[in-house]
Design a protein around this motif. Structure first.
Motif, PDB file in Angstrom:
ATOM      1  N   LYS A 118      87.190 104.514   1.062  1.00 12.04           N
ATOM      2  CA  LYS A 118      86.378 105.699   0.811  1.00 12.04           C
ATOM      3  C   LYS A 118      86.953 106.460  -0.362  1.00 12.04           C
ATOM      4  CE  LYS A 118      84.105 107.016   5.139  1.00 12.04           C
ATOM      5  NZ  LYS A 118      83.888 108.118   6.101  1.00 12.04           N
ATOM      6  N   PHE A 119      86.063 107.021  -1.171  1.00 18.58           N
ATOM      7  CA  PHE A 119      86.490 107.835  -2.296  1.00 18.58           C
ATOM      8  C   PHE A 119      85.711 109.135  -2.270  1.00 18.58           C
ATOM      9  CE2 PHE A 119      86.372 109.420  -6.601  1.00 18.58           C
ATOM     10  CZ  PHE A 119      87.678 109.258  -7.030  1.00 18.58           C
ATOM     11  N   ILE A 128      83.017 102.937   0.124  1.00 20.59           N
ATOM     12  CA  ILE A 128      83.100 101.882  -0.881  1.00 20.59           C
ATOM     13  C   ILE A 128      82.854 100.565  -0.150  1.00 20.59           C
ATOM     14  CG2 ILE A 128      84.516 100.812  -2.670  1.00 20.59           C
ATOM     15  CD1 ILE A 128      83.800 103.758  -3.168  1.00 20.59           C
ATOM     16  N   HIS A 129      81.614 100.107  -0.179  1.00 22.41           N
ATOM     17  CA  HIS A 129      81.255  98.898   0.553  1.00 22.41           C
ATOM     18  C   HIS A 129      81.759  97.646  -0.158  1.00 22.41           C
ATOM     19  CE1 HIS A 129      78.760 101.201   3.298  1.00 22.41           C
ATOM     20  NE2 HIS A 129      78.183 101.782   2.264  1.00 22.41           N
ATOM     21  N   GLU A 130      81.699  97.663  -1.475  1.00 19.17           N
ATOM     22  CA  GLU A 130      82.162  96.517  -2.248  1.00 19.17           C
ATOM     23  C   GLU A 130      82.788  97.008  -3.542  1.00 19.17           C
ATOM     24  OE1 GLU A 130      78.902  94.114  -3.837  1.00 19.17           O
ATOM     25  OE2 GLU A 130      77.514  95.534  -2.912  1.00 19.17           O
ATOM     26  N   MET A 131      83.433  96.108  -4.252  1.00 19.77           N
ATOM     27  CA  MET A 131      84.213  96.492  -5.425  1.00 19.77           C
ATOM     28  C   MET A 131      83.409  97.291  -6.442  1.00 19.77           C
ATOM     29  SD  MET A 131      86.059  94.047  -8.255  1.00 19.77           S
ATOM     30  CE  MET A 131      84.474  93.708  -9.044  1.00 19.77           C
ATOM     31  N   ILE A 180      92.521 104.643   2.175  1.00 18.27           N
ATOM     32  CA  ILE A 180      92.992 103.310   1.810  1.00 18.27           C
ATOM     33  C   ILE A 180      93.532 102.587   3.032  1.00 18.27           C
ATOM     34  CG2 ILE A 180      93.584 104.030  -0.538  1.00 18.27           C
ATOM     35  CD1 ILE A 180      96.531 104.088   0.354  1.00 18.27           C
ATOM     36  N   VAL A 181      93.614 101.269   2.896  1.00 20.80           N
ATOM     37  CA  VAL A 181      94.358 100.454   3.857  1.00 20.80           C
ATOM     38  C   VAL A 181      95.596  99.950   3.127  1.00 20.80           C
ATOM     39  CG1 VAL A 181      94.383  98.356   5.237  1.00 20.80           C
ATOM     40  CG2 VAL A 181      92.300  99.730   5.122  1.00 20.80           C
ATOM     41  N   ARG A 182      96.768 100.299   3.668  1.00 23.01           N
ATOM     42  CA  ARG A 182      98.025  99.863   3.065  1.00 23.01           C
ATOM     43  C   ARG A 182      98.848  99.145   4.130  1.00 23.01           C
ATOM     44  NH1 ARG A 182     101.193 104.367  -0.030  1.00 23.01           N
ATOM     45  NH2 ARG A 182      99.508 103.921  -1.511  1.00 23.01           N
ATOM     46  N   LYS A 183      99.061  97.859   3.906  1.00 17.76           N
ATOM     47  CA  LYS A 183      99.819  97.024   4.847  1.00 17.76           C
ATOM     48  C   LYS A 183      99.256  97.131   6.260  1.00 17.76           C
ATOM     49  CE  LYS A 183     104.022  97.141   2.088  1.00 17.76           C
ATOM     50  NZ  LYS A 183     105.478  97.406   2.016  1.00 17.76           N
ATOM     51  N   GLY A 184      97.911  97.080   6.322  1.00 21.35           N
ATOM     52  CA  GLY A 184      97.230  97.047   7.614  1.00 21.35           C
ATOM     53  C   GLY A 184      96.988  98.390   8.253  1.00 21.35           C
ATOM     54  N   VAL A 185      97.419  99.475   7.626  1.00 21.86           N
ATOM     55  CA  VAL A 185      97.289 100.805   8.221  1.00 21.86           C
ATOM     56  C   VAL A 185      96.411 101.682   7.329  1.00 21.86           C
ATOM     57  CG1 VAL A 185      98.515 102.870   9.005  1.00 21.86           C
ATOM     58  CG2 VAL A 185      99.557 100.611   9.287  1.00 21.86           C
ATOM     59  N   GLU A 186      95.407 102.324   7.931  1.00 27.81           N
ATOM     60  CA  GLU A 186      94.563 103.248   7.179  1.00 27.81           C
ATOM     61  C   GLU A 186      95.287 104.567   6.974  1.00 27.81           C
ATOM     62  OE1 GLU A 186      90.670 103.922   8.640  1.00 27.81           O
ATOM     63  OE2 GLU A 186      90.019 101.831   8.481  1.00 27.81           O
ATOM     64  N   GLN A 187      95.184 105.109   5.787  1.00 23.58           N
ATOM     65  CA  GLN A 187      95.748 106.416   5.498  1.00 23.58           C
ATOM     66  C   GLN A 187      94.958 107.055   4.370  1.00 23.58           C
ATOM     67  OE1 GLN A 187      99.621 106.253   3.164  1.00 23.58           O
ATOM     68  NE2 GLN A 187      99.640 104.199   4.059  1.00 23.58           N
ATOM     69  N   THR A 188      95.037 108.380   4.280  1.00 26.35           N
ATOM     70  CA  THR A 188      94.332 109.123   3.246  1.00 26.35           C
ATOM     71  C   THR A 188      95.332 109.703   2.261  1.00 26.35           C
ATOM     72  OG1 THR A 188      92.514 109.691   4.743  1.00 26.35           O
ATOM     73  CG2 THR A 188      92.766 111.035   2.771  1.00 26.35           C
ATOM     74  N   LYS A 214      85.544  94.421   3.079  1.00 19.66           N
ATOM     75  CA  LYS A 214      84.877  95.556   2.455  1.00 19.66           C
ATOM     76  C   LYS A 214      85.878  96.317   1.598  1.00 19.66           C
ATOM     77  CE  LYS A 214      85.705  98.574   6.447  1.00 19.66           C
ATOM     78  NZ  LYS A 214      85.088  99.480   7.449  1.00 19.66           N
ATOM     79  N   GLY A 215      85.357  97.181   0.743  1.00 20.83           N
ATOM     80  CA  GLY A 215      86.216  97.991  -0.093  1.00 20.83           C
ATOM     81  C   GLY A 215      86.552  97.338  -1.418  1.00 20.83           C
ATOM     82  N   ALA A 216      87.471  97.946  -2.138  1.00 15.40           N
ATOM     83  CA  ALA A 216      87.941  97.454  -3.434  1.00 15.40           C
ATOM     84  C   ALA A 216      89.453  97.269  -3.365  1.00 15.40           C
ATOM     85  CB  ALA A 216      87.577  98.434  -4.545  1.00 15.40           C
ATOM     86  N   LEU A 217      89.909  96.079  -3.715  1.00 12.50           N
ATOM     87  CA  LEU A 217      91.338  95.763  -3.668  1.00 12.50           C
ATOM     88  C   LEU A 217      91.991  96.168  -4.990  1.00 12.50           C
ATOM     89  CD1 LEU A 217      93.763  94.358  -2.277  1.00 12.50           C
ATOM     90  CD2 LEU A 217      92.969  92.221  -3.308  1.00 12.50           C
ATOM     91  N   VAL A 218      93.029  96.956  -4.903  1.00 11.82           N
ATOM     92  CA  VAL A 218      93.752  97.385  -6.098  1.00 11.82           C
ATOM     93  C   VAL A 218      94.666  96.244  -6.547  1.00 11.82           C
ATOM     94  CG1 VAL A 218      95.377  99.050  -7.076  1.00 11.82           C
ATOM     95  CG2 VAL A 218      93.680  99.799  -5.385  1.00 11.82           C
ATOM     96  N   ALA A 219      94.351  95.675  -7.713  1.00  8.69           N
ATOM     97  CA  ALA A 219      95.137  94.561  -8.234  1.00  8.69           C
ATOM     98  C   ALA A 219      96.252  95.033  -9.145  1.00  8.69           C
ATOM     99  CB  ALA A 219      94.234  93.586  -8.992  1.00  8.69           C
ATOM    100  N   GLY A 220      96.179  96.251  -9.624  1.00  7.75           N
ATOM    101  CA  GLY A 220      97.222  96.766 -10.494  1.00  7.75           C
ATOM    102  C   GLY A 220      97.028  98.240 -10.770  1.00  7.75           C
ATOM    103  N   VAL A 221      98.117  98.914 -11.107  1.00  9.02           N
ATOM    104  CA  VAL A 221      98.098 100.332 -11.443  1.00  9.02           C
ATOM    105  C   VAL A 221      98.458 100.482 -12.914  1.00  9.02           C
ATOM    106  CG1 VAL A 221      99.122 102.593 -10.978  1.00  9.02           C
ATOM    107  CG2 VAL A 221      98.716 100.993  -9.091  1.00  9.02           C
TER     108      VAL A 221
END
Length: 505
Positions: free
Chosen positions: A334-335, A340-343, A363-371, A308-315
């Motif tokens: 979540k935004f 955010i169920h899908e991209m 967001i999920v960053r390296k397996g850990v949820e954070q805001t 689920k969610g949207a994967l950030v491929a680049g900034v």
């Protein structure tokens, strides 16, 4: 037994049979008997009568190059006395246009609706009035008024027009809440199909949240209310007479209605209309990231229980989150409190947010949820930046270059050091860093994922790699952890990033 006795017995048998049939029907499952909403009228005549005055026909004309030649459409041969003769005579009259300048007048018809009677504000589709030299709005009482363009939005196919209502009493309708519409709810479409103004059709909401690949914010209401050519820009009403959609597209092999029509939901359209009225243009929020879907393989690689969610491929360099608040490899869940169920959910939610607003992003960053908290930029200001027109859309570099080492073979790829020689060979931009893929084995796991020589591995499992040895070490570590997939972040020759997963078993 007399004949009268036999007749009475037969009658008793028939009555008993009818009673049994009736009992059987009553005892049948409830889904066999359709139920209707309490507010669904037996007739829609009263509802339609109150709304017809607000729905308008829109006619446009533009001067285009002459179409004489192989691509020209000849006037059809009609039987003598055909009722369509006058129609085609008018349509094909002077099709050659002005012979001096090679131009010709082309006319088109569409629909629209009034949302502000005092100001004379009319809403329609952008494609109805696109490139028009002249726009006229025809009302149900026979009045025709010239219209000026207030603003358009090609991304949602919405346009706002203005007429001078002085001396005329206009009828207006208001937007309703499309989020409250359920599949099966009654809806009514009013429009100008094939030039037949004031046409009313009724149906239901057949589906919601349809993506028909027409734009970045697709979220259409699907309906089986008959919608045909010329209905574009017309309103889709709920049973309370509120506009919950703008009819804009159909699926039709024949060109006529087959019961599959699509409307822009009022939740999306009303915000666009407000911005066009206020600014003459849209002012959408912008996050400044490139995204891709979270597949099952990617979710597994990131340690997520579900995809689920949207994967950030680049900034985007110079964008709102080019300060490290959001990084490539993050998954946005979540935004601003919205899931955010899908991209495809993310661009729409971000665009609907005000420019300059500070929002919380889960967001999920390296397996850990954070805001994290981000402040949105303006999409329209960032489009040049994101498209690379100013040459500054390179994603953040990952890792530093290391001393030269030998090449390595892994997962069907041959990888090597990214140095001056390999940069020149594959035309790789100077600001791309990582490990270059020099060869891909046919029918390998890498080949199946579409990986090409010249792409650069910048990360594996969200850890930077700079040498072929780094690549081997990361793959080995993932296998020791029992992982089945390796998540690779790849950079193109120009620096655009994408994520792929490769099976390791």
């Amino acid at each position: 037994m007399t004949s009268n006795t036999l007749l009475r017995a037969a009658r008793r048998t028939l009555i008993a049979g009818a009673a049994a049939l009736l009992v059987s029907a009553v005892a049948a499952p409830s889904f066999m008997t359709p139920t209707f909403a309490a507010d669904a009228p037996a007739s829609v005549a009263d509802l339609a009568q109150g709304l017809l005055g607000a729905v308008v026909n829109i006619s446009t004309s533009q001067t285009v190059k002459g179409t004489e030649g192989p691509g020209a459409v000849p006037m059809p041969q009609l039987p003598e006395g055909s009722p369509f003769q006058d129609f085609f005579d008018d349509f094909f009259k002077n099709r050659g246009g002005d012979k001096d300048n090679g131009g010709q007048k082309v006319q088109s018809l569409g629909s629209g609706f009034v949302i502000d009677a005092e100001q004379g504000i009319v809403v329609t589709n952008n494609h109805v009035i696109a490139d028009a030299d002249d726009i006229e709005v025809n009302f149900s009482d026979g009045i025709t008024l010239k219209a000026t363009l207030v603003g358009t939005d090609t991304k949602t196919d919405v346009a706002v027009l203005k007429v001078d209502p002085k001396g005329h009493k206009l009828t207006a309708v208001k937007f309703g809440d499309s989020t409250k519409m359920r599949v099966g709810d009654w809806v009514m479409a009013i429009g100008n199909p094939f030039g037949l103004g004031g046409t009313v059709t009724v149906g239901i909401v057949s589906a919601r949240n349809r993506d028909i690949n027409s734009g970045p914010y697709d979220d259409f209401i699907q309906t089986d209310a008959a919608i045909n050519r010329g209905n574009s820009g017309g309103p889709l009403f709920n049973s309370a007479g509120e506009v919950i959609g703008i009819n804009t597209a159909i699926i039709s092999p024949s060109g006529g209605s087959i019961g599959i029509g699509f409307s822009i939901p009022s939740q999306l359209a009303s915000g666009v209309v407000d911005q066009l009225r206020q600014f003459g243009e849209t002012r959408r929020g912008w996050l400044g990231v490139r995204i891709q879907p979270v597949t099952d393989d990617i979710a597994e690689s990131l340690g997520m229980a579900t995809a689920k969610g949207a994967l950030v491929a680049g900034v985007i360099k110079g964008g709102p989150v080019d300060n490290g608040t959001i990084q490539a490899g993050d998954v946005i869940l979540k935004f601003d409190g919205k899931d955010i169920h899908e991209m495809r959910d993310l661009p729409r939610v971000v665009a609907e947010s005000p420019v300059g607003k500070a929002v919380d992003v889960l967001i999920v960053r390296k397996g850990v949820e954070q805001t994290v908290k981000v402040t949105l930029g303006r999409l329209e200001d960032g489009e040049k930046l994101a498209s690379g027109e100013d040459g500054s859309n390179t994603d953040k570099d990952k890792g530093d270059k290391a001393p030269a080492v030998s090449t390595a073979s892994v997962l069907g790829m041959t990888v090597g050091e990214l140095n001056d020689e390999t940069r020149k060979k594959f035309s790789i931009a100077a600001d791309v860093s990582g490990v270059v893929i020099t060869d891909v084995t046919k029918d390998s796991a890498a080949a199946e994922r579409g990986i090409q020589p010249g792409e650069v591995i910048t990360e594996i499992a969200q850890e930077s790699v700079a040498t072929p040895k780094d690549v081997m070490d990361r793959i080995g570590a993932l296998k020791e952890q029992g992982r089945k997939n390796a998540l690779l972040m790849l950079a193109s020759k120009t620096g655009e990033l994408r994520f792929v997963t490769i099976r390791m078993d």
